[in-house]
Design a protein around this motif. Structure first.
Motif, PDB file in Angstrom:
ATOM      1  N   SER A   1      -3.389 -59.615  41.423  1.00  0.00           N
ATOM      2  CA  SER A   1      -2.906 -58.976  40.939  1.00  0.00           C
ATOM      3  C   SER A   1      -1.176 -58.660  41.261  1.00  0.00           C
ATOM      4  O   SER A   1      -0.273 -59.033  40.332  1.00  0.00           O
ATOM      5  N   ALA A   2      -1.123 -57.771  41.700  1.00  0.00           N
ATOM      6  CA  ALA A   2       0.247 -56.878  42.190  1.00  0.00           C
ATOM      7  C   ALA A   2       1.029 -58.597  43.230  1.00  0.00           C
ATOM      8  O   ALA A   2       2.181 -58.643  42.980  1.00  0.00           O
ATOM      9  N   ILE A   3       0.501 -59.260  43.846  1.00  0.00           N
ATOM     10  CA  ILE A   3       0.644 -60.339  44.705  1.00  0.00           C
ATOM     11  C   ILE A   3       0.970 -61.773  43.944  1.00  0.00           C
ATOM     12  O   ILE A   3       0.211 -61.789  43.440  1.00  0.00           O
ATOM     13  N   GLY A   4       2.116 -61.961  43.582  1.00  0.00           N
ATOM     14  CA  GLY A   4       2.736 -63.216  42.602  1.00  0.00           C
ATOM     15  C   GLY A   4       3.915 -63.760  42.839  1.00  0.00           C
ATOM     16  O   GLY A   4       4.667 -63.727  43.617  1.00  0.00           O
ATOM     17  N   LEU A   5       4.117 -64.087  41.435  1.00  0.00           N
ATOM     18  CA  LEU A   5       5.416 -64.825  41.851  1.00  0.00           C
ATOM     19  C   LEU A   5       6.508 -63.353  41.947  1.00  0.00           C
ATOM     20  O   LEU A   5       7.482 -64.088  42.106  1.00  0.00           O
ATOM     21  N   GLY A   6       6.195 -62.582  41.240  1.00  0.00           N
ATOM     22  CA  GLY A   6       7.467 -60.942  41.392  1.00  0.00           C
ATOM     23  C   GLY A   6       7.611 -61.853  43.515  1.00  0.00           C
ATOM     24  O   GLY A   6       8.791 -61.442  44.334  1.00  0.00           O
ATOM     25  N   ASN A   7       6.818 -61.565  43.993  1.00  0.00           N
ATOM     26  CA  ASN A   7       6.341 -61.512  45.668  1.00  0.00           C
ATOM     27  C   ASN A   7       7.521 -62.485  45.939  1.00  0.00           C
ATOM     28  O   ASN A   7       8.679 -62.487  46.706  1.00  0.00           O
ATOM     29  N   LEU A   8       7.037 -63.720  46.013  1.00  0.00           N
ATOM     30  CA  LEU A   8       7.357 -65.036  45.750  1.00  0.00           C
ATOM     31  C   LEU A   8       9.113 -65.633  45.346  1.00  0.00           C
ATOM     32  O   LEU A   8       9.320 -65.829  45.816  1.00  0.00           O
ATOM     33  N   TRP A   9       8.839 -65.621  44.301  1.00  0.00           N
ATOM     34  CA  TRP A   9       9.828 -66.067  43.654  1.00  0.00           C
ATOM     35  C   TRP A   9      11.125 -64.832  43.003  1.00  0.00           C
ATOM     36  O   TRP A   9      12.695 -65.053  43.379  1.00  0.00           O
ATOM     37  N   GLY A  10      10.616 -63.763  42.797  1.00  0.00           N
ATOM     38  CA  GLY A  10      11.460 -62.648  42.121  1.00  0.00           C
ATOM     39  C   GLY A  10      11.958 -62.123  43.513  1.00  0.00           C
ATOM     40  O   GLY A  10      13.360 -61.953  43.432  1.00  0.00           O
ATOM     41  N   PHE A  11      11.296 -61.590  44.264  1.00  0.00           N
ATOM     42  CA  PHE A  11      12.141 -60.789  45.576  1.00  0.00           C
ATOM     43  C   PHE A  11      13.608 -61.759  46.592  1.00  0.00           C
ATOM     44  O   PHE A  11      14.575 -61.085  46.383  1.00  0.00           O
ATOM     45  N   PRO A  12      13.363 -63.056  46.345  1.00  0.00           N
ATOM     46  CA  PRO A  12      14.508 -63.413  47.573  1.00  0.00           C
ATOM     47  C   PRO A  12      15.650 -63.965  46.357  1.00  0.00           C
ATOM     48  O   PRO A  12      16.505 -63.639  46.975  1.00  0.00           O
ATOM     49  N   TYR A  13      15.172 -64.061  45.316  1.00  0.00           N
ATOM     50  CA  TYR A  13      16.238 -64.452  44.047  1.00  0.00           C
ATOM     51  C   TYR A  13      17.283 -63.291  43.984  1.00  0.00           C
ATOM     52  O   TYR A  13      18.746 -63.101  43.864  1.00  0.00           O
ATOM     53  N   LYS A  14      16.186 -62.022  43.587  1.00  0.00           N
ATOM     54  CA  LYS A  14      17.189 -60.482  43.400  1.00  0.00           C
ATOM     55  C   LYS A  14      17.779 -60.522  44.918  1.00  0.00           C
ATOM     56  O   LYS A  14      19.118 -60.397  44.776  1.00  0.00           O
ATOM     57  N   MET A  15      16.923 -60.778  45.781  1.00  0.00           N
ATOM     58  CA  MET A  15      17.905 -60.250  46.925  1.00  0.00           C
ATOM     59  C   MET A  15      19.815 -60.838  47.240  1.00  0.00           C
ATOM     60  O   MET A  15      20.668 -60.459  47.734  1.00  0.00           O
ATOM     61  N   GLY A  16      19.226 -62.115  47.093  1.00  0.00           N
ATOM     62  CA  GLY A  16      19.305 -62.834  47.421  1.00  0.00           C
ATOM     63  C   GLY A  16      20.959 -62.993  45.932  1.00  0.00           C
ATOM     64  O   GLY A  16      22.746 -63.594  46.768  1.00  0.00           O
ATOM     65  N   LYS A  17      20.955 -62.480  45.415  1.00  0.00           N
ATOM     66  CA  LYS A  17      22.167 -62.579  44.304  1.00  0.00           C
ATOM     67  C   LYS A  17      22.598 -60.782  44.332  1.00  0.00           C
ATOM     68  O   LYS A  17      24.042 -61.152  43.385  1.00  0.00           O
ATOM     69  N   THR A  18      22.209 -59.904  45.197  1.00  0.00           N
ATOM     70  CA  THR A  18      23.032 -58.450  45.156  1.00  0.00           C
ATOM     71  C   THR A  18      23.472 -58.231  45.876  1.00  0.00           C
ATOM     72  O   THR A  18      23.430 -57.207  46.360  1.00  0.00           O
ATOM     73  N   GLY A  19      22.838 -59.235  47.154  1.00  0.00           N
ATOM     74  CA  GLY A  19      23.542 -58.595  48.759  1.00  0.00           C
ATOM     75  C   GLY A  19      22.711 -58.832  49.883  1.00  0.00           C
ATOM     76  O   GLY A  19      22.897 -57.603  50.410  1.00  0.00           O
TER      77      GLY A  19
END
Ligand code: TRP
Length: 478
Positions: free
Chosen positions: A22-40
């Motif tokens: 339940s923890a591993i999902g779109l948060g890891n694959l989609w959310g993490f990279p895009y938030k890292m990309g957006k904030t540096g």
């Protein structure tokens, strides 16, 4: 996770797999990279890792302990005292809003998966757009709605049909397979010219951000939201999980392994997407579409041919299953909450009807997310910034109003979860400081690091949450 009949996990392994699933999902694959990309890049990564250790892991242990102690799900707070029931309520709104955009994204994943599947047998699966398909899909209202609906139907059928056990068994094979395919893709992307810049973005120490407090607080806020979302903490889920855990099992061990694996998958996803952006000329900071836009180039332009189609299909299929194991947990919490209440009132629980109603509501709330083209402008539904009369160059244009998805994210990750975490840490640090320790020691395992956990509950988490909430509130006033 059958809340209507109180049961226990068959084994530690089953518990771990269900919580990791339940923890591993779109948060890891989609959310993490895009938030890292957006904030540096690097700064985000470091802050994220520190937050997992000081906040996420500590809160997860607290939630497991609360659940096992009270034997309740989101009702655990009420079981401690009526005064605290509002904390439990906040924990129900978040899964609801999250599921509504989760299903839009899950639908897009399904669309890509089917697109690659038909390409394998020689039919064009991407409307003649190839690697530019993403911008086409965003403006295709009928596809967005159709796949949102399909994803919700899949989730609902599983929750209603009681075939969750089967899916969970299946997901035990999916997580390792997903890990393997991530590594294969990481290696392939690493060999592309220019990929190295992506690693630099992510790993090259750059502390310049720490000298401008405003930027630092902003990254802290985004990383903290991502941490809540990805670990599924501060929304009652782990309380429910804990309530099924045998008294003999070590809570601390589980509350360490789950965040560890979750973080590993997020970092792997970053190591796949950042170099892919560098190699194929995709802007790191493009926002919620990053996963789709960058990977499409990898499969179609980088690999190409049958190999690209097969890898694309496998990748999106695994991501789809990972998303479904999370979305069924989300729908289940909502359903179980109402079913528990019906049982408490001595009524016959209407499980199927309740999940159908929630699925329809989630679909309805998901419509603006599906139809605003993620804020690219000129779509059927106006994004929040457009409704506010702003443009993408206005000073007030911010991450909370750039599209409906980020708006829902702001309400949950930016406000409800930090607030929930703040109350919870005050409760477990100051009001009931021995609860977690005593519950952990029930199993005969000595509680390790009491000082550390207590310090995090008392000081670190409240301080960080106040800063996060303050930063969030400030972003409303440009
Ligand atoms: N953690 C999940 C992910 O990374 C998403 C999620 C958030 C979730 N809250 C949840 C999953 C509650 C299950 C239950 O994709």
């Amino acid at each position: 996770m059958e809340t209507s009949k109180r049961g226990q996990w068959g084994s530690s392994f089953g518990f771990l797999m269900a919580s990791i699933g339940s923890a591993i999902g779109l948060g890891n694959l989609w959310g993490f990279p895009y938030k890292m990309g957006k904030t540096g890049g690097f700064a985000f990564l470091i802050i994220y890792l520190i937050l997992v250790a000081l906040v996420g892991m500590v809160l997860m242990l607290g939630e497991f302990a609360l659940g096992r102690k009270t034997g309740k799900g989101a009702g655990a707070y009420t079981a401690l005292s009526k005064k605290y029931s509002f904390i439990g309520w906040m924990a129900v709104i978040s899964p609801f809003l999250i599921l509504s955009f989760y299903a839009v994204l899950g639908g897009m994943v399904l669309r890509y998966c089917l697109g690659f599947l038909v390409q394998i047998i020689g039919i064009d699966g991407f409307a003649g757009q190839g690697s530019d398909f993403f911008s086409w899909l965003l403006y295709s209202d009928s596809s967005m709605l159709l796949f949102l609906a399909l994803f919700m139907v899949c989730t609902m059928v599983i929750v209603m049909g009681g075939i969750k056990g089967g899916i969970e068994k299946f997901s035990k094979a999916v997580m390792p397979a997903l890990g393997v395919i991530l590594i294969i893709l990481i290696v392939f992307i690493a060999m592309q010219p220019g990929a190295i810049e992506g690693y630099k973005f992510m790993f090259k120490p750059d502390f310049s951000l720490f000298s401008t407090p405003g930027d630092f607080f902003n990254v802290l806020k985004v990383a903290s939201g991502q941490m809540f979302f990805s670990l599924s903490v501060a929304m009652g889920i782990n309380i429910t999980f804990g309530s099924y855990l045998d008294k003999k099992k070590s809570l601390q061990k589980n509350a360490t392994i789950v965040p560890l694996f979750d973080t590993l998958f997020a970092v792997l996803a970053g190591m796949m997407i950042m170099p892919a952006c560098a190699a194929f000329g995709v802007d790191y900071g493009q926002g919620p579409g990053l996963l789709f836009a960058s990977m499409q180039k990898v499969f179609l332009d980088g690999m190409g041919g049958t190999a690209g189609n097969v890898m694309g299909f496998l990748f999106y299929f695994l991501v789809f299953i990972a998303a479904v194991t999370s979305s069924i947990a989300l729908l289940e919490v909502l359903t179980a909450n109402v079913v528990d209440r019906q049982l408490d009132k001595g009524k016959e629980p209407k499980r199927k009807k309740v999940s159908l109603i929630f699925a329809i509501l989630v679909f309805a709330i998901g419509i603006p997310v599906a139809l605003d083209a993620l804020g690219s402008g000129g779509a059927t539904v106006k994004a929040p910034y457009e409704l506010l009369g702003l443009t993408t160059d206005s000073p007030g244009f911010a991450m909370w109003n750039d599209c409906w998805l980020d708006f829902y994210d702001m309400i949950t990750e930016g406000i409800l979860m930090p607030l929930g975490a703040l109350f919870m840490s005050i409760l477990l640090g100051w009001i009931l400081p021995k609860l977690v320790k005593n519950e952990c020691e029930e199993s005969g395992h000595p509680f390790k690091g009491y000082k550390y956990f207590n310090f995090c509950f008392r000081i670190i988490i409240p301080v960080v949450m106040v800063i996060v909430l303050w930063t969030q509130i400030q972003s409303f006033f440009f």
